[in-house]
Write an enzyme that holds these catalytic residues in place. Sequence first.
Site, PDB file in Angstrom:
ATOM      1  CG  HIS A 246      -1.806  -1.048   1.426  1.00 32.30           C
ATOM      2  ND1 HIS A 246      -2.845  -1.442   0.863  1.00 32.30           N
ATOM      3  CD2 HIS A 246      -1.781  -2.258   2.106  1.00 32.30           C
ATOM      4  CE1 HIS A 246      -3.519  -2.450   0.851  1.00 32.30           C
ATOM      5  NE2 HIS A 246      -2.887  -2.947   2.173  1.00 32.30           N
TER       6      HIS A 246
HETATM    7  C1  BDR Z   1      -3.342   0.713   5.254  1.00 35.43           C
HETATM    8  O1  BDR Z   1      -3.399   0.413   6.432  1.00 35.43           O
HETATM    9  C2  BDR Z   1      -2.157   0.096   7.404  1.00 35.43           C
HETATM   10  O2  BDR Z   1      -2.300  -1.301   7.599  1.00 35.43           O
HETATM   11  C3  BDR Z   1      -1.244   0.076   6.082  1.00 35.43           C
HETATM   12  O3  BDR Z   1       0.060   0.378   6.794  1.00 35.43           O
HETATM   13  C4  BDR Z   1      -1.651   1.075   5.055  1.00 35.43           C
HETATM   14  O4  BDR Z   1      -1.359   2.320   5.520  1.00 35.43           O
HETATM   15  C5  BDR Z   1      -3.755  -0.125   4.223  1.00 35.43           C
HETATM   16  O5  BDR Z   1      -5.039  -0.151   4.380  1.00 35.43           O
END
Ligand code: BDR
Length: 317
Positions: A246
């Site tokens: 992500h």
């Molecule tokens: C987001 O949530 C977190 O778990 C990850 O770091 C990312 O920023 C993804 O949904």
Amino acid sequence: MDRSPRPIIIDTDPGQDDAVALILALASPDELDVLGITTVAGNVPLPLTTRNALAIVELCQRSDVGVFAGCDRPMERPLVTAEHVHGPTGLDGSGLGHPTLEPSKTHAVDFIIAKIQEASPARPVTLCALGPLTNVATALQTAPDIAERIDEIVMMGGGFFEGGNITPAAEFNMYVDPQAAAVVFGSGVPLVLMPLDVTHQALTSPTRIKVFRDLQTQAGMSVAGMLNFSERFDINKYGGIGAPLHDPTVLAYLLDPQLFGGKTCNVEIETSSELTMGMTVVDWWKVTERPENCLVMNTIDDGGFFDLLIKGIGRIG
Ligand code: BDR
Ligand code: CA
């Protein structure tokens, strides 16, 4: 045209994917001037996100970049964390020990406000938001004058056609602090959003992880270990070949915006209904007259993205 490195502040809750994003930023000093790293409670509680950010700064041998601890809970709601995804430390799989570096004594919100206010109007600060938006929104509420001085806020969060990942409707960063997200989306600051619709196309795979491991550097091995750890959970969840990466999409956008496609539309945040709390309501088809407030991405050249990551992480020893 000013070709000096772009001044950025990274607001983050590491998290393995945050950690990879931080490494990419710290490995790109010709393009990005990381003024500081601010931490927020999210994936794990604040003491751990701060410790993890320090461990990454140490791994990258960039003790010139300060780490500033920020808000330890969302603006109104109780903190929700994600150890079930990231492990109890938030950086499971990294193989990194306890850092020797210490965080700054300055609060993250004060740091963000000061850096934005003191920046030259010709070279305004860009905020990269990789976690819940509590620090960013608190800064905007404490010093409303900073809104017109920020270059843009590029953030990972939300999802529209792809739905949510912590509830059926909401993505984790938006769900943890929807009130903060609503402040940011209502701020008038130019916004760029990397939602799940993008990050679910940026998948790790055993082959991609091997390329990091084969760098045979501490950074390469750490990244491989972290991605391997994330895969275990996400392959089970999504049933694919790998895990979505992500947060590095935010830094990749700053380094090479051509990797992404999207369009400007209106985005509002659900803050009332418990059923859809934190949902990013994206007016993709322009069915309302609501003002366009965000460049929302929906495509990524995932091969180009992983090439960029390998090149960047390969520069760290
Ligand atoms: C987001 O949530 C977190 O778990 C990850 O770091 C990312 O920023 C993804 O949904
Ligand atoms: Ca994050």
